[in-house]
Design an enzyme around this catalytic site. Structure first.
Site: not given
Ligand code: XMP
Length: 516
Positions: A55, A82-83, A169, A171, A223-229, A372
């Site tokens: 943080g 870390c924090y 870190h 990660e 939108s036709g894209g991956v995320d909204s679909s 993604k």
């Protein structure tokens, strides 16, 4: 049996979701909770382990995150990062001080206590990523140093209490062996079984959407894209016909896109889609416009107008709309929450506001914690067509920013044809999935050519193909000559109105991916 859960308490680090991702990669479930979450709520998750994130604060800051120190008495294995390390040291009777030398960037860590289970199987020196101003100056009783850098303590351990903490870190990508360290914590220390799958994510997300929405009505812009679909399919799985999707043809979509999206999502997956062909409206608004930013603003404003009209109509029919689905991913969350200095607007899409504020809808963002590639995996589990999941990103203002100068129906038609050839040849060569974006650009540059015995005087198409991880930087792709040759021959032969093809060999920076 309850799902084995690792709880990650977030102290405000931009890397917290990366910790969750590293854990998901190991087929283990984790939840990220704000560090202020009440103790009882943390316990309600029945965690098998607890991770305290990094943080930006110092434990001595007046506004240091107000986490309940009693979490440190929970009978659970803990990992501070870390924090998180400072929090542990500060609250268990040690001392944290401002380091004489701030460490930021790569560092080398030497492991001093090889018996630390966190370091099992790791070499005695590690390349790590550091980012801190404070450090542990005096350890709490029962703790010992387990690793160091040239400047500071890098890890502490209290095996009795099963608390470990690292100053670096593990990660982030810049700590190459970090995933192994996290694996050690999750499996060797917390005893996770590693049997969590994307199907579990779908199941729990579907259940929580159902509970949240109740009998409400939900809309989603496709939108036709991956995320909204993927977001729409998840919500559809949860609430079926209570979801209505809106898909707008803005007149600058790719060839057959308006139809393809409907086939893929309505016909194959059963989503309820209102498909609005507003091409004429958009093209009228673009008439005579050549400035790229004006194009973007007009398309954005028109989209909102069309979307609102449709949403109001749906609301009238459904007796109200309460929720809006958005395909926000974790990198978008970071992008919009990160603190930035005043920077010049290169392209306005980085600063465009969304719909919901105006429409007073509550948001459902089922992909908000994911990256993604994880969204694609979820989509596969939802049996969505590969054609939808494998898509390259496509900008909201569509072909309008790939037609330099004025956007006319004739130019849109030319670019749709050329673009379709580029995409199909790149797919045929087996390159589509390894390229971030590949497309054609229509240049308003006329040149002389000869076809058969005829003189031609026609437009130029530029071909663009780039590798990128996130669109922020990009390298042009050296497409094989054979592929370029086929693309060029096909465009000139098949697209009447283009007689010359050139290849864009500019990376980003100094270029941008889109030409406008
Ligand atoms: P640039 O051209 O800025 O593009 O290098 C970076 C990434 O963003 C996409 N892009 C847009 N996406 N609206 C969008 O939704 C826009 O106005 C827009 N402009 C660029 C571009 O396709 C690339 O992936």
């Amino acid at each position: 049996m309850a799902t084995q859960t690792i709880v990650i308490l977030d102290f405000g680090s931009q890397y917290t979701q990366l910790i969750a991702r590293r854990i998901r990669e190991q087929s283990v479930f984790s939840v990220v909770l704000p560090c202020t979450t009440p103790l009882a709520e943390i316990q309600a998750h029945q965690p098998i382990g607890l991770i305290l994130s990094g943080g930006p604060s110092s434990v001595y800051d007046a506004d240091a995150p107000a986490a309940d120190p009693r979490i440190l008495s929970l009978p659970l294995p803990m990992l501070g990062i870390c924090y998180g390390l400072h929090f542990i040291v500060h609250n268990l009777g040690g001392k944290v001080l401002s380091a004489p030398r701030r460490e930021y960037g790569p560092a080398e860590v030497r492991i001093e206590d090889g018996a630390t289970p966190l370091f099992a199987g790791l070499p005695s020196t590690l390349q790590v990523w550091m980012s801190h101003g404070d450090e542990a100056a005096q350890l709490p009783p029962g703790f010992h140093g387990a690793a160091v850098t040239a400047n500071a303590l890098a890890a502490i351990a209290n095996p009795e209490r099963r608390i470990w903490a690292v100053q670096f870190h593990p990660e982030v990508h810049h700590t190459p062996l970090g995933p192994q360290l996290i694996r050690n914590f999750v499996f060797n220390i917390c005893g996770a079984a590693g049997d969590w799958t994307p199907a579990h994510f779908i199941e729990s997300t579907v259940a929580s959407i159902r509970e949240k929405v109740g009998k409400g009505h939900v809309i989603c812009g496709l939108s036709g894209g991956v995320d909204s679909s993927v977001a729409a399919v998840l919500v559809h799985r949860a609430i079926g016909s209570q979801l209505t999707c809106i898909f707008v043809n803005n007149g600058v979509l790719r060839k057959n896109e308006f139809q393809n999206v409907q086939t893929n999502l309505r016909d194959k997956l059963g989503l309820n889609i209102v498909a609005v062909d507003a091409s004429q409206r958009f093209l009228t608004r673009l008439d005579g416009v050549t400035d790229p930013e004006v194009k973007r603003k007009r398309i954005g404003a028109e989209f909102i107008a069309v979307f609102e009209e449709e949403a109001s109509r749906i609301a009238r029919e459904a007796g109200g709309v309460d929720w809006l689905v958005q395909g926000t991913l974790y990198p978008d969350v970071i992008e919009s929450s990160s603190v930035k200095g005043p920077s010049q607007t290169i392209k306005s899409h980085h600063n465009v506001g969304g719909l919901p504020a105006k429409m007073k809808l509550k948001l459902i963002e089922p992909l908000r914690d994911l990256f993604k590639d994880e969204v694609r995996r979820i989509g596969r589990d939802l049996q969505m067509p590969e054609d939808v999941l494998g898509r390259q990103p496509f900008p909201g203002p569509g072909l309008a920013v790939r037609i330099l100068g004025e956007v006319t129906p004739q130019r849109v038609a030319l670019l749709q044809e050329a673009d379709e050839i580029v995409v199909s040849e790149i797919k045929a060569a087996g390159l589509y999935n390894s390229i971030w974006q590949s497309f054609a650009v229509l240049l308003p540059v006329m040149s002389v050519g000869v076809m058969g015995d005829q003189r031609t005087y026609a437009y130029t198409a530029a071909i663009r193909a780039v590798h990128s991880e996130d669109g922020m930087t990009a390298d042009w792709v050296p497409l094989p000559y054979e592929v370029l040759k086929r693309i060029s021959a096909r465009i000139v032969n098949e697209v009447r109105g283009i007689n010359r093809v050139v290849y864009d060999i500019t990376s980003k920076p100094p270029g941008t991916i889109e030409w406008e």
